[in-house]
Design an enzyme around this catalytic site. Structure first.
Site, PDB file in Angstrom:
ATOM      1  N   ASP A 116     -35.390  -5.649  47.993  1.00 28.33           N
ATOM      2  CA  ASP A 116     -35.954  -6.081  46.709  1.00 28.33           C
ATOM      3  C   ASP A 116     -36.199  -4.986  45.697  1.00 28.33           C
ATOM      4  OD1 ASP A 116     -36.399  -8.619  47.732  1.00 28.33           O
ATOM      5  OD2 ASP A 116     -38.471  -8.208  48.281  1.00 28.33           O
TER       6      ASP A 116
ATOM      7  N   GLU B 106     -38.373  -5.356  42.143  1.00 21.36           N
ATOM      8  CA  GLU B 106     -39.123  -6.267  41.269  1.00 21.36           C
ATOM      9  C   GLU B 106     -39.735  -5.441  40.155  1.00 21.36           C
ATOM     10  OE1 GLU B 106     -42.027  -8.835  43.074  1.00 21.36           O
ATOM     11  OE2 GLU B 106     -40.583  -9.666  44.477  1.00 21.36           O
TER      12      GLU B 106
ATOM     13  N   GLU C 127     -34.035  -8.939  53.499  1.00 18.96           N
ATOM     14  CA  GLU C 127     -34.136  -8.900  52.041  1.00 18.96           C
ATOM     15  C   GLU C 127     -34.309  -7.460  51.572  1.00 18.96           C
ATOM     16  OE1 GLU C 127     -36.800 -12.085  50.640  1.00 18.96           O
ATOM     17  OE2 GLU C 127     -37.399 -10.742  49.018  1.00 18.96           O
TER      18      GLU C 127
END
Ligand SMILES: *[C@@H]1O[C@H](CO)[C@@H](O)[C@H](O)[C@H]1NC(C)=O
Length: 286
Positions: A108, A110, A106
């Site tokens: 990411d 955010e 993953e």
């Protein structure tokens, strides 16, 4: 004889590298309808503007989300986002690449909302083989709710680069030679979602979501995926890839962002890793 064949090579090799390079890049700039599925939150996720705009909303009942139809194995992904404006405390807008399953990889972004006038936090993380704990967090040098800004991920066998408006903010190098797994075998989809995380997001959960301001809405446009097919990627010489790494300007930009805007780096968190920092941290300060 030897000298004539080597001069032929000098001519042919760059030519061949050029051909391989141009054939492996598949740029795609379609519409949101063509490239994404709205997967969560019913009509809180919307595509409009002839497929050129997408929005996600969050209210008391639910957040919302979407995912790409395609999976990618290496590539450059660009998207423009305009984040929840006003009092966005407690909300989180996640924008990431991910594969599936317990040993998933993953990459990411955010965005942790905040009270009006207080800065968002851009939180980044990388999971390899199901294991994360590689957070770096940043404040931004602009208000991400006023205009669209471009958030990009460059994912190559040699490194992952996070960019904001073309400024590199984070580089994660392939450190497999030191035993650190690197995402390179599992294709990933692009995901985004907007949800309520007021138990932890804003000032560690101190500031709660103000539901009187709901719905909260984030906007997306100008998605572009440039795929590097893995087959040509692995057959390319290192030199061809290295030449695409950060140039002197990019390295200066990265240092600038890390010096003035980075607010957390797991690689500096000795308290958290009393047995010693993760292996990849020992190698370079990025
Ligand atoms: C919110 O604002 C506070 C005060 O300026 C700041 O410390 C914090 O980093 C900001 N961001 C979040 C997500 O809490």
């Amino acid at each position: 004889m030897a000298s004539s064949s080597s001069s032929l090579n000098e001519f042919l090799v760059p030519l061949l590298v050029g051909i391989v390079f141009s054939s492996m890049v598949v740029a795609c700039a379609g519409t949101f309808n063509q490239d994404f599925d709205l997967t969560w939150g019913g009509n809180r996720a919307k595509i409009f503007g002839g497929g050129q705009l997408l929005s996600l909303s969050l209210d008391r009942v639910s957040g919302s989300g979407f995912q790409s139809k395609k999976e990618y194995l290496f590539g450059r992904i660009d998207m423009q986002l305009k984040l929840v404006a006003g009092n966005s405390a407690g909300t989180v807008t996640a924008y990431y690449l991910s594969s599936q399953g317990p040993t998933h990889d993953e990459i990411d972004f955010e965005f942790l909302g905040n009270l009006s006038g207080d800065p968002y936090i851009l939180h980044t993380n990388i999971y390899t083989q199901g294991q994360g704990n590689r957070e770096q967090q940043f404040h931004l040098w602009f208000d991400p709710t006023r205009n669209f800004h471009t958030y990009s991920i460059i994912w190559k066998p040699q490194h992952i680069i996070f960019l904001v408006d073309k400024f590199p903010i984070r580089v994660f190098k392939n450190a497999e030679s030191l035993g650190v797994p690197f995402p390179k075998n599992q294709p990933m989809r692009i995901y985004s979602s907007l949800w309520n995380a007021d138990d932890w997001a804003t000032r560690g959960g101190l500031v709660k979501t103000d539901w009187s301001k709901a719905p909260f809405t984030a906007y997306y446009r100008n998605f572009k995926a440039t795929e590097f097919s893995s087959k040509s990627a692995s057959s390319l010489s290192d030199a061809a890839w290295q030449s695409n790494e950060l140039d002197a300007y990019g390295r200066r930009r990265l240092r600038w962002v890390q010096k003035y805007f980075m607010i957390y780096n797991y690689c500096n968190d000795l308290k958290r890793f009393p047995q010693g920092l993760p292996t990849e941290c020992r190698r370079s300060r990025f």
